[in-house]
Design a protein around this motif. Structure first.
Motif, PDB file in Angstrom:
ATOM      1  N   ARG A   8       4.490  -3.795   3.046  1.00 53.71           N
ATOM      2  CA  ARG A   8       3.383  -2.869   2.828  1.00 53.71           C
ATOM      3  C   ARG A   8       3.547  -1.604   3.662  1.00 53.71           C
ATOM      4  N   ASP A  30      -2.939  -1.063   7.535  1.00 56.17           N
ATOM      5  CA  ASP A  30      -2.607  -2.431   7.145  1.00 56.17           C
ATOM      6  C   ASP A  30      -3.287  -3.448   8.040  1.00 56.17           C
ATOM      7  N   ALA A  75      -0.762  -1.978  -1.331  1.00 50.19           N
ATOM      8  CA  ALA A  75      -1.347  -3.150  -0.680  1.00 50.19           C
ATOM      9  C   ALA A  75      -1.531  -4.306  -1.666  1.00 50.19           C
ATOM     10  N   HIS A  97       1.805  -6.084  -2.661  1.00 51.61           N
ATOM     11  CA  HIS A  97       2.401  -6.947  -1.636  1.00 51.61           C
ATOM     12  C   HIS A  97       1.325  -7.742  -0.882  1.00 51.61           C
TER      13      HIS A  97
END
Length: 229
Positions: free
Chosen positions: A41, A171, A219, A222
């Protein structure tokens, strides 16, 4: 050796290089049970940010198609220094105390030093290692100077690390941890917008906000597998 054979050999070398980078990155990742598909990501986010900044009036002068790929190739090594963090800290099922946090923060310096050793051992210049070293060392610096390990301010922070900083935080916000729930994409977006000019380079934050749906797509592509409860 024919031109076709040379091209085939070069392609094989590049593939081997990419596999070696990911293998090293996964070495760090396998010690952290929470990371999941974090490497893929964040690599996607960095590639997208660098591509968006190609058209920036100033940052575009520092980038081209080749450097975008070098940055993306380097991104998975951002936390390689975590291999040097003791298990009782790295794998602690909860937030770190002040003493543990001091040790955890050394992973930035450890990663940079490891990559610098690799640079010295190489027979010639390896361009992506220069980006990887900057990313590992400085991706926890903040635009306003309140980050670590050097407390750099603004554009003194390498551009590669400024992109990685936003990618890494986005993330982390949208990912579940043992000590926190995952935020929604929209909540993470709003926090990054609020921290523009403080944690994040305002120009990079703006690029992220304008292409927010593309970051969400990466996002989603993955996503971590759902763990049984």
């Amino acid at each position: 050796m024919t031109h076709l054979t040379l091209r085939r050999r070069l392609k094989e070398i590049l593939v081997l290089q990419d596999v070696s980078i990911l293998a090293l990155a996964h070495l760090a990742e396998t010690r952290d049970i929470e990371t999941g598909n974090h490497l893929r990501r964040t690599q996607g986010y960095v590639r997208l940010l660098a591509s968006l900044l190609l058209n920036h009036p100033r940052y575009g002068l520092l980038l081209d198609a080749g450097s975008v790929e070098l940055l993306a190739k380097s991104a998975p090594l951002h936390d390689i220094g975590k291999v040097g963090i003791p298990d009782h800290i790295l794998l602690k099922p909860g937030k770190l105390n002040a003493e543990e946090w001091v040790i955890m923060k050394t992973h930035a310096q450890l990663g940079s030093e490891a990559i610098e050793h690799a640079e010295r051992d190489a027979e010639g210049p390896v361009p992506f290692l220069a980006h990887a070293k900057d990313i590992a060392h400085y991706h926890h610096e903040k635009w306003d100077g309140s980050g670590y390990p050097m407390g750099l301010v603004g554009e003194a922070i390498p551009l590669s690390a400024r992109m990685m900083a936003l990618a890494d935080v986005f993330d982390a916000l949208i990912s579940r941890r043992v000590y926190k729930a995952a935020m929604s994409y929209e909540q993470a977006r709003d926090l990054i917008a609020a921290d523009s000019g403080h944690h994040f380079d305002p120009e990079i934050s703006q690029a992220f906000l304008q292409a927010f749906e593309q970051f969400v797509a990466i996002a989603e592509q993955h996503r971590d597998p759902v763990r049984p409860s």
